[in-house]
Motif scaffolding. Structure first.
Motif, PDB file in Angstrom:
ATOM      1  N   PHE A  17      45.589  27.501  65.968  1.00 54.55           N
ATOM      2  CA  PHE A  17      45.778  28.395  67.112  1.00 54.55           C
ATOM      3  C   PHE A  17      44.954  29.663  66.953  1.00 54.55           C
ATOM      4  O   PHE A  17      44.320  30.142  67.892  1.00 54.55           O
ATOM      5  N   THR A  18      44.965  30.223  65.750  1.00 53.69           N
ATOM      6  CA  THR A  18      44.239  31.474  65.512  1.00 53.69           C
ATOM      7  C   THR A  18      42.750  31.290  65.742  1.00 53.69           C
ATOM      8  O   THR A  18      42.093  32.136  66.369  1.00 53.69           O
ATOM      9  N   GLU A  19      42.193  30.184  65.234  1.00 57.09           N
ATOM     10  CA  GLU A  19      40.765  29.934  65.414  1.00 57.09           C
ATOM     11  C   GLU A  19      40.428  29.742  66.891  1.00 57.09           C
ATOM     12  O   GLU A  19      39.411  30.247  67.379  1.00 57.09           O
ATOM     13  N   ALA A  20      41.276  29.006  67.592  1.00 58.46           N
ATOM     14  CA  ALA A  20      41.027  28.793  69.020  1.00 58.46           C
ATOM     15  C   ALA A  20      41.179  30.088  69.805  1.00 58.46           C
ATOM     16  O   ALA A  20      40.385  30.395  70.702  1.00 58.46           O
ATOM     17  N   ALA A  21      42.199  30.870  69.457  1.00 61.19           N
ATOM     18  CA  ALA A  21      42.408  32.153  70.141  1.00 61.19           C
ATOM     19  C   ALA A  21      41.243  33.099  69.898  1.00 61.19           C
ATOM     20  O   ALA A  21      40.890  33.910  70.767  1.00 61.19           O
ATOM     21  N   ASN A  22      40.634  32.998  68.720  1.00 57.66           N
ATOM     22  CA  ASN A  22      39.487  33.856  68.422  1.00 57.66           C
ATOM     23  C   ASN A  22      38.317  33.601  69.364  1.00 57.66           C
ATOM     24  O   ASN A  22      37.489  34.490  69.598  1.00 57.66           O
ATOM     25  N   LYS A  23      38.228  32.372  69.873  1.00 57.89           N
ATOM     26  CA  LYS A  23      37.182  32.082  70.859  1.00 57.89           C
ATOM     27  C   LYS A  23      37.368  32.916  72.117  1.00 57.89           C
ATOM     28  O   LYS A  23      36.406  33.347  72.746  1.00 57.89           O
ATOM     29  N   LEU A  24      38.648  33.126  72.478  1.00 60.97           N
ATOM     30  CA  LEU A  24      38.914  34.009  73.614  1.00 60.97           C
ATOM     31  C   LEU A  24      38.478  35.432  73.305  1.00 60.97           C
ATOM     32  O   LEU A  24      37.958  36.142  74.171  1.00 60.97           O
ATOM     33  N   SER A  25      38.704  35.849  72.074  1.00 58.39           N
ATOM     34  CA  SER A  25      38.297  37.197  71.662  1.00 58.39           C
ATOM     35  C   SER A  25      36.790  37.351  71.797  1.00 58.39           C
ATOM     36  O   SER A  25      36.289  38.357  72.305  1.00 58.39           O
ATOM     37  N   VAL A  37      43.126  39.310  62.793  1.00 57.24           N
ATOM     38  CA  VAL A  37      43.956  38.834  63.899  1.00 57.24           C
ATOM     39  C   VAL A  37      45.222  38.209  63.328  1.00 57.24           C
ATOM     40  O   VAL A  37      45.153  37.331  62.463  1.00 57.24           O
ATOM     41  N   LEU A  38      46.367  38.664  63.802  1.00 62.65           N
ATOM     42  CA  LEU A  38      47.662  38.115  63.392  1.00 62.65           C
ATOM     43  C   LEU A  38      48.253  37.376  64.587  1.00 62.65           C
ATOM     44  O   LEU A  38      48.304  37.933  65.697  1.00 62.65           O
ATOM     45  N   THR A  39      48.664  36.144  64.371  1.00 64.68           N
ATOM     46  CA  THR A  39      49.209  35.357  65.474  1.00 64.68           C
ATOM     47  C   THR A  39      50.578  34.808  65.114  1.00 64.68           C
ATOM     48  O   THR A  39      50.936  34.680  63.941  1.00 64.68           O
ATOM     49  N   ASP A  40      51.339  34.482  66.150  1.00 64.98           N
ATOM     50  CA  ASP A  40      52.625  33.806  65.989  1.00 64.98           C
ATOM     51  C   ASP A  40      52.348  32.320  66.197  1.00 64.98           C
ATOM     52  O   ASP A  40      52.135  31.864  67.321  1.00 64.98           O
ATOM     53  N   LEU A  41      52.343  31.544  65.110  1.00 67.52           N
ATOM     54  CA  LEU A  41      51.964  30.131  65.202  1.00 67.52           C
ATOM     55  C   LEU A  41      53.024  29.295  65.904  1.00 67.52           C
ATOM     56  O   LEU A  41      52.710  28.243  66.452  1.00 67.52           O
ATOM     57  N   GLN A  42      54.270  29.748  65.883  1.00 68.49           N
ATOM     58  CA  GLN A  42      55.324  28.990  66.547  1.00 68.49           C
ATOM     59  C   GLN A  42      55.249  29.161  68.063  1.00 68.49           C
ATOM     60  O   GLN A  42      55.313  28.193  68.813  1.00 68.49           O
ATOM     61  N   ARG A  43      55.101  30.392  68.505  1.00 68.44           N
ATOM     62  CA  ARG A  43      55.013  30.665  69.944  1.00 68.44           C
ATOM     63  C   ARG A  43      53.591  30.513  70.472  1.00 68.44           C
ATOM     64  O   ARG A  43      53.367  30.517  71.670  1.00 68.44           O
ATOM     65  N   ARG A  44      52.643  30.444  69.555  1.00 67.46           N
ATOM     66  CA  ARG A  44      51.223  30.370  69.912  1.00 67.46           C
ATOM     67  C   ARG A  44      50.822  31.549  70.795  1.00 67.46           C
ATOM     68  O   ARG A  44      50.380  31.409  71.930  1.00 67.46           O
ATOM     69  N   GLU A  45      50.978  32.730  70.208  1.00 69.68           N
ATOM     70  CA  GLU A  45      50.621  33.980  70.870  1.00 69.68           C
ATOM     71  C   GLU A  45      49.963  34.903  69.860  1.00 69.68           C
ATOM     72  O   GLU A  45      50.207  34.804  68.650  1.00 69.68           O
ATOM     73  N   TYR A  46      49.147  35.811  70.371  1.00 67.94           N
ATOM     74  CA  TYR A  46      48.692  36.909  69.532  1.00 67.94           C
ATOM     75  C   TYR A  46      49.895  37.730  69.106  1.00 67.94           C
ATOM     76  O   TYR A  46      50.818  37.958  69.901  1.00 67.94           O
ATOM     77  N   PHE A  47      49.909  38.197  67.864  1.00 66.75           N
ATOM     78  CA  PHE A  47      50.964  39.089  67.394  1.00 66.75           C
ATOM     79  C   PHE A  47      50.429  40.516  67.319  1.00 66.75           C
ATOM     80  O   PHE A  47      51.050  41.450  67.802  1.00 66.75           O
ATOM     81  N   ASP A  48      49.254  40.670  66.702  1.00 66.70           N
ATOM     82  CA  ASP A  48      48.637  41.994  66.644  1.00 66.70           C
ATOM     83  C   ASP A  48      47.213  41.851  66.126  1.00 66.70           C
ATOM     84  O   ASP A  48      46.807  40.771  65.671  1.00 66.70           O
ATOM     85  N   MET A  49      46.472  42.940  66.209  1.00 59.47           N
ATOM     86  CA  MET A  49      45.108  42.990  65.709  1.00 59.47           C
ATOM     87  C   MET A  49      44.893  44.280  64.944  1.00 59.47           C
ATOM     88  O   MET A  49      45.426  45.324  65.317  1.00 59.47           O
ATOM     89  N   LEU A  50      44.115  44.176  63.878  1.00 58.36           N
ATOM     90  CA  LEU A  50      43.729  45.355  63.095  1.00 58.36           C
ATOM     91  C   LEU A  50      42.212  45.476  63.148  1.00 58.36           C
ATOM     92  O   LEU A  50      41.499  44.468  63.194  1.00 58.36           O
ATOM     93  N   PRO A  51      41.685  46.703  63.112  1.00 57.15           N
ATOM     94  CA  PRO A  51      40.244  46.899  63.306  1.00 57.15           C
ATOM     95  C   PRO A  51      39.393  46.582  62.086  1.00 57.15           C
ATOM     96  O   PRO A  51      38.200  46.865  62.075  1.00 57.15           O
TER      97      PRO A  51
END
Length: 242
Positions: A194-202, A3-17
């Protein structure tokens, strides 16, 4: 996946399988404007470390402090398991129940709790030493600057008791091989909160959408969740180190 995220905007940037190095290198080789990236926060998965160094050499790599701190806690947990294993059932269960108190940072304890911890550690010298080693390592993250943190890290490595080395080996290896990346936190205080928290959504989306393929998951996370507020309270404060 990666999972790649934009830490400044606090958004997902992209995902790789995959978390493998080859697809990440292939992806990063094609990312536009990657020379503009200034800081990359990551765990110490060596595929990430080397790929960012190769494709974004101008970016400061910062080891996520929670992943590093967790290695110290896991080392203490291993000593705790070994200390209670030979005990009779009742004592072993009582000691197992005390693991939460023993894992709590000393600075968070009340005087009464601190006395309880001292009493529980007293019969187990190796566990007592592991507790001290865990606390002194985590205290490095309270250093005011990189120079002080580097001095504390060197002192920790030089004074760690030999009989604890096998328990702390993963942490010793991590800080030895990635010292500069770990210390970069003290000049660029970014984390993967942010990435760890966003992963909970995943995880939640995956549980509620059984049968989703990777591309469906990727689209839902990149676009369906864009802009959604994510609770960072569990991850985003200095007091949340283990």
């Amino acid at each position: 996946c990666t999972v790649l995220t934009d830490l400044q905007r606090r958004e997902y940037f992209d995902m790789l399988p995959s978390r493998k190095a080859e697809p990440l290198n292939a992806y990063l080789s094609k990312v536009p404007d990657k020379e503009k990236v200034e800081v990359v926060a990551m765990d110490l998965h060596q595929g990430f470390v080397h790929a960012i160094g190769r494709h974004m050499p101008q970016a400061v790599r910062v080891a996520d402090k929670y992943h590093v701190a967790r290695l110290a806690q896991r080392a203490f947990d291993k000593v705790h398991v070994d200390a209670r294993s030979p005990l009779p059932n009742g004592e072993r269960l009582a000691m197992f129940r005390s693991r939460g108190l023993l894992a709590t940072r000393d600075r968070r304890l009340t005087d009464e709790e601190r006395e309880k911890v001292a009493k529980k550690l007293e019969p187990f010298p190796l566990l007592q030493a592991a507790h001290a080693a865990k606390e002194s390592f985590l205290a490095i993250y309270e250093a005011p600057n990189k120079e002080q943190a580097s001095r504390q890290l060197s002192e920790w490595l030089n004074t760690l008791p030999a009989d604890l080395s096998r328990y702390f080996r993963p942490l010793i290896t991590a800080v030895t091989n990635n010292r500069e990346i770990i210390l970069n936190y003290f000049t660029h205080r970014y984390t993967n909160a942010f990435t760890e928290a966003a992963n909970k959504l995943s995880d939640l989306l995956q549980q509620t959408g059984r049968g989703y393929g990777f591309e469906v998951m990727r689209i839902k996370l990149l676009y369906g969740k864009r802009g959604q507020a994510i609770d960072l309270t569990v991850y985003d404060a200095d007091d949340d180190l283990p």
